[in-house]
Design a protein around this motif. Sequence first.
Motif, short mmCIF file in Angstrom:
data_model
loop_
_atom_site.label_atom_id
_atom_site.label_comp_id
_atom_site.label_asym_id
_atom_site.label_seq_id
_atom_site.Cartn_x
_atom_site.Cartn_y
_atom_site.Cartn_z
N LEU A 1 160.06 15.95 16.00
CA LEU A 1 158.91 15.36 15.95
C LEU A 1 159.03 14.39 17.59
O LEU A 1 160.08 13.81 17.78
CB LEU A 1 158.66 14.49 14.95
CG LEU A 1 159.44 14.95 13.10
CD1 LEU A 1 159.37 13.99 12.59
CD2 LEU A 1 157.84 16.20 13.52
N LEU A 2 157.65 13.94 18.37
CA LEU A 2 157.49 13.84 19.30
C LEU A 2 156.16 12.71 19.65
O LEU A 2 155.25 13.43 18.92
CB LEU A 2 156.86 15.04 20.88
CG LEU A 2 156.24 14.75 22.11
CD1 LEU A 2 157.81 13.16 22.94
CD2 LEU A 2 156.04 15.38 23.22
N ALA A 3 156.46 11.37 19.50
CA ALA A 3 156.33 10.16 18.97
C ALA A 3 156.64 9.33 20.04
O ALA A 3 157.27 9.58 20.88
CB ALA A 3 156.63 9.57 18.06
N SER A 4 155.25 8.18 20.56
CA SER A 4 155.19 7.61 21.17
C SER A 4 155.78 5.96 20.58
O SER A 4 155.75 6.30 19.01
CB SER A 4 153.89 7.15 22.13
OG SER A 4 153.58 6.18 21.31
N THR A 5 156.22 4.98 20.92
CA THR A 5 156.42 3.96 20.47
C THR A 5 155.30 3.10 19.33
O THR A 5 156.31 3.03 18.24
CB THR A 5 156.61 2.88 21.35
OG1 THR A 5 154.93 2.57 22.06
CG2 THR A 5 157.28 2.48 21.78
N THR A 6 154.41 3.68 18.91
CA THR A 6 153.24 3.46 17.85
C THR A 6 153.39 4.37 17.15
O THR A 6 152.30 4.73 16.29
CB THR A 6 151.75 3.09 18.45
OG1 THR A 6 151.51 3.92 19.40
CG2 THR A 6 152.11 1.91 19.59
#
Length: 439
Positions: A100-105
Motif C-alpha cells: 500500500l502506497l500512502a503519504s503521511t496523512t
Amino acid sequence: MYKPWGKVAIVLLSAAQIAGCGGGGKQPDATGGKDAPISTEPITLRVLQTNAAIADLEFQKFFVEPVKKKFPNITMELVRTSKDVTVEKLITSGELPDILLASTTGVIPLQKLDAIEDLNPYIKKYGEDMNRFDPFTTEGLKGYSDKGETVAMPYAMNFSVLFYNKDLFDKFGVAYPKDGMTWDDAEAIARKLTKNENGVPYRGLNPGGVDLMGFGLSLPYVDKKTNKAVLQTDQWRMVMEKALALYKIPGYVVDGKFLGGQGQGYFLKDRTWAMIGAWGDMIGSLEQYQQEGNPINWDMVTLPNFKEAKGFVREGDFHMLHISRLSKHKDEAFRVLSHIASDEVQTIINKSGRLTVLKKTPEYQKSYGADLQTIKGKNLNAIFGVAPNKLHPLTEYDGKARGIINDAATSVLLKNVDMNTALRTAQEQLEKYIQDQQK
C-alpha cells in the motif's frame, strides 16, 4: 542549504479475520539476513496507490524495472484507488493488494481498517538498517504507533512549491514570481493574471485549498490530547480570510460556481491557471507531458506562506510503502520494499525528481532531477532554499476535518455565510463527527 523535511468501520471483516486471511497471521522466522533466499516462483505483487500520487512513468522506473532486475520472478502491478475501488471494498472482497502506497496523512485511515502489517519482525529478520533514513521519516514513523511498531518503509520525500506557467506570464506581460513571497505578494500577482480573453477564462493562482494553506502554519484540526476540534481559532480565521481574498478575485466565481477547486487539471491540461501551489510529486506529471511531446513552459518558486512562518513552506510530507495484512507474499513484499530503499534505487528516484528518503548528502542534492528533461534549468532553490514546517499532530479525524474546513470556506464564498458563522459551524460539525466515531 537544504534542511531535512521537517472510523471507518468494516462490518464484514474484523481485525482477527483480516489477520487470519491469506496467511496474514503468519510471522517471519527470526533468522535470515539481508541476502536470505526468498521464493523464486513467479509472483505478482500488486501495489495500491491510496493518497500518494505516482505517475505511470514513475511506477515503471521506481518499481517495475528495478524490482525485475533484482528479483526476475517478481512482477509489479499498480492499482489505483477510485470511487469504485476503495481500501474498504478491497478488504471486504479479500482483494487488498500486497503493498500500500500512502503519504503521511494516509496512514491513520489504513490503521483504522487494520490493513497494514508491523514491519519490525521483517526488519529484524532481514537486517534492515533504519538508521540510513532521513531522521524526519523515522521520527515521523514513530508517531503512528505507541507500541514501537514500524508501520511502513519510507520511499520518497515530498515537498511543496509554487509552479507557474511562464507562457501565461509572458502573454499578459507580468513579471515572473520570486522566491520568498507571502500570500499577499502572490495575491497581487494573481489579480493581474485573472482575466477573460477571447472567451477563455484565465485565473492567477490556485493556492491548493484552505486546508493546505493551513499546512504552512502546521495548524491542528483536533487537539490530540482531548479529541476536541480546534477550528474556531484566530489562526484558522486568518488562513480562511486569505484564501477567500484569493477566491473572491473577480473571475474566480462564475454563475455561482467556483472555477478551479484544488485539482491540478486546470494547470496541467487546460493550462488556464498561471500559478498553483502543489506538492512536488506533480513533477512526475510534468515530465510525462514532456516525454509525450506536449511540454509545459513552467518553472517554480518557493511556496508562498504567511509572514508568521517566513522561511518555511507547508509542513513536511513523505511517501511510504506498507505491507498489507492480507498479502500472501509478505517476505517477498518486504524484500521489494527494502530494495526500493536501497542506495541504488534511491539514486534513481532522486535523479527522477523525487527526493530521496535516505540521509541527505551534497551528492544527492546535486544529482536531484538529473535524469529529467522537464527540470533542466529550473529554479531548484524553490525546493532547497526553504524548510518544511513541522508536522501538525495527526489524528484519525483529520481527513474529515480537512473537508469540513474547505466546505466552510465554500459556504462563505458561494452562500454569503459570514466568517464567524462558518467557523462555528465547522467546529460543531467536526465535534459531532468525533463524537459519532467514538460511539
